[in-house]
Design a protein around this motif. Structure first.
Motif, short mmCIF file in Angstrom:
data_model
loop_
_atom_site.label_atom_id
_atom_site.label_comp_id
_atom_site.label_asym_id
_atom_site.label_seq_id
_atom_site.Cartn_x
_atom_site.Cartn_y
_atom_site.Cartn_z
N THR A 276 7.33 -3.30 -6.97
CA THR A 276 7.27 -2.49 -5.68
C THR A 276 6.20 -2.95 -5.10
O THR A 276 5.20 -3.86 -5.51
CB THR A 276 6.79 -1.01 -6.19
OG1 THR A 276 5.89 -0.82 -7.00
CG2 THR A 276 8.14 -0.32 -7.08
N THR B 219 4.32 4.26 0.45
CA THR B 219 4.83 4.36 1.73
C THR B 219 4.48 5.83 2.08
O THR B 219 3.89 6.28 3.27
CB THR B 219 6.29 4.01 2.11
OG1 THR B 219 6.44 2.60 1.96
CG2 THR B 219 6.49 4.21 3.66
N ALA C 153 9.85 5.83 7.38
CA ALA C 153 10.44 4.68 6.29
C ALA C 153 10.82 3.38 6.92
O ALA C 153 11.35 3.37 7.95
CB ALA C 153 11.75 5.32 5.67
N TYR D 117 13.65 1.88 -2.07
CA TYR D 117 12.46 2.51 -2.36
C TYR D 117 12.49 2.98 -3.84
O TYR D 117 13.64 3.32 -4.53
CB TYR D 117 12.23 3.67 -1.63
CG TYR D 117 11.62 3.35 -0.22
CD1 TYR D 117 10.29 3.27 -0.03
CD2 TYR D 117 12.50 3.05 0.82
CE1 TYR D 117 9.79 2.77 1.16
CE2 TYR D 117 12.03 2.65 2.06
CZ TYR D 117 10.60 2.74 2.22
OH TYR D 117 10.16 2.31 3.73
N ARG E 242 11.39 6.07 -5.79
CA ARG E 242 11.15 7.78 -5.48
C ARG E 242 10.85 8.23 -6.49
O ARG E 242 11.44 8.36 -7.70
CB ARG E 242 12.39 8.22 -4.72
CG ARG E 242 12.12 9.84 -4.53
CD ARG E 242 13.40 10.52 -4.06
NE ARG E 242 13.21 11.99 -3.71
CZ ARG E 242 13.02 12.85 -4.46
NH1 ARG E 242 13.47 12.79 -5.91
NH2 ARG E 242 12.92 14.22 -4.08
N TYR F 269 7.19 7.63 -2.28
CA TYR F 269 8.19 6.52 -2.13
C TYR F 269 7.41 5.32 -2.16
O TYR F 269 6.38 5.08 -1.44
CB TYR F 269 9.08 6.65 -0.77
CG TYR F 269 9.88 7.68 -0.84
CD1 TYR F 269 11.21 7.37 -1.14
CD2 TYR F 269 9.89 8.90 -0.84
CE1 TYR F 269 12.51 8.08 -1.04
CE2 TYR F 269 10.91 9.99 -0.57
CZ TYR F 269 12.04 9.63 -0.82
OH TYR F 269 12.85 10.61 -0.93
N TRP F 270 8.03 4.29 -2.73
CA TRP F 270 7.34 2.95 -2.83
C TRP F 270 8.36 1.82 -2.48
O TRP F 270 9.52 1.90 -3.03
CB TRP F 270 6.73 2.62 -4.36
CG TRP F 270 5.78 3.57 -4.83
CD1 TRP F 270 5.78 5.00 -5.02
CD2 TRP F 270 4.21 3.18 -4.84
NE1 TRP F 270 4.49 5.36 -5.31
CE2 TRP F 270 3.42 4.33 -5.40
CE3 TRP F 270 3.46 2.01 -4.78
CZ2 TRP F 270 2.33 4.43 -5.62
CZ3 TRP F 270 2.21 2.07 -5.28
CH2 TRP F 270 1.32 3.22 -5.53
N GLU F 271 7.92 0.99 -1.85
CA GLU F 271 8.83 -0.08 -1.34
C GLU F 271 9.36 -1.07 -2.54
O GLU F 271 8.33 -1.20 -3.34
CB GLU F 271 8.51 -0.97 -0.47
CG GLU F 271 8.42 -0.40 1.12
CD GLU F 271 7.95 -1.16 2.10
OE1 GLU F 271 7.84 -2.74 2.10
OE2 GLU F 271 7.59 -0.64 3.28
#
Length: 330
Positions: free
Chosen positions: A139, A144, A157, A163, A165, A197-199
């Motif tokens: 990630t 984010t 987003a 992502y 979650r 949320y993380w990319e």
């Protein structure tokens, strides 16, 4: 009158010869300066490209296996995408954050037993023979959205992005996709929603034998990566001719590498704590009146002299891999 007489033929010829010699000298100095400038420009480009490529790979390997700081993510079920890179939903599968193909020889089978089918473009794999391929899944280094609030400088987003979650401070987690024109659900945004949320990134780094157009002859560091619902190719740095990655294997469990291997087994790779990356950089253009007869050592691999007109330089870095060998959740 004698003082009105012009130059004699001999004097005129001597003047012409002296002028030609002076002109030839000036032209020679100019051409030498032009060649030196071109050579200096190519060397500067090699250094700049090398630094950028190493910094990029260093960051990727440092963060390989980083899933928002949650070691249990590696146990999560994989998710299918429209165009994946292998069977069994490889692109979104966090269980193997680093894979390796050592010294590519027309096989896209990794040491972990994965066949990276997405590297075959139109039946042709445009990968430079004898180079390493390395995959990284991770990630982003920062969130984010966290607890309902966006990261500073972010207002929505990213479009067509997968992502990770995490809800209820990580008690509930799953994969989420934000399509074109979409955004995080309204219930996840706001004050104290306890949702983050993380990319998510899934990437394959390899050396291709051309840059932009097949046949341009410029070897490049390229990346096959998950964009939207598809694995897409982008070339990142021109002039990267070879990449070798060696892994420091911890055999005693103390976090210190006991030996380095360029071709580790899957089990050894899971115990890698350090990676050494070697790049062989080549000038984009040949240098006039120059022949490169040097041999180069990229870790355990020797590269024979090419005897061509390209400058080359080996650059390397050592990376601490803090996340890729974390234990899976029970």
């Amino acid at each position: 009158l004698r003082w009105l007489a012009g130059l004699s033929l001999v004097e005129l010829m001597v003047s012409i010869v002296l002028g030609m010699l002076l002109t030839l000298g000036i032209v020679s100095i100019y051409l030498d300066s032009k060649l030196n400038y071109a050579a200096d420009e190519e060397v500067a480009r090699i250094q700049e490209n090398g630094r950028y490529a190493l910094n990029l790979l260093k960051r990727e390997l440092t963060l390989a296996g980083f899933y928002a700081g949650d070691v249990t993510v590696a146990d999560m079920a994989s998710v299918a995408v429209t165009t994946d890179c292998a069977a069994a939903n490889w692109a979104i599968d966090a269980s193997e954050p680093v894979e390796l193909i050592n010294n590519y020889n027309n096989s896209t089978l990794t040491i972990n037993g994965t066949t990276l089918t997405c590297l075959a473009e139109g039946g042709v794999v445009p990968i430079e023979a004898g180079t390493d391929l390395v995959t990284v899944k991770r990630t982003a280094g920062d969130f984010t959205l966290k607890n309902g609030g966006f990261q500073v400088g972010v207002a929505a987003a990213k479009q067509e992005q997968w992502y990770l979650r995490r809800a209820n401070y990580g008690d509930t987690k799953g994969w989420a996709y934000i399509g074109a024109g979409g955004n995080f659900p309204g219930a996840d945004r706001g004050v104290n929603t306890r949702v983050a949320y993380w990319e998510y990134y899934s990437r394959i780094f390899f050396i291709r034998n051309y840059s932009n157009t097949a046949g341009d002859g410029i070897p490049s560091l390229c990346m096959k990566h998950l964009v939207g619902d598809d694995m897409t190719t982008h070339c990142l740095v021109e002039g990267v001719e070879d990449m070798q990655v060696e892994f420091g294997i911890d055999t005693s469990g103390d976090g210190v590498p006991n030996r380095f291997k360029g071709a580790p087994t899957a089990a050894e790779l899971s115990n890698a704590v350090v990676a050494r990356v070697y790049l062989l950089l080549r000038s984009v253009n040949e240098i006039q009146d120059y022949t490169n007869s040097k041999t180069y050592q990229l870790g355990q691999k020797a590269v024979a002299a090419k005897n061509d007109g390209f400058f080359r330089r080996v650059m390397s870095t050592t990376v601490q891999m803090r996340n890729s060998n974390l234990p899976l959740a029970s």
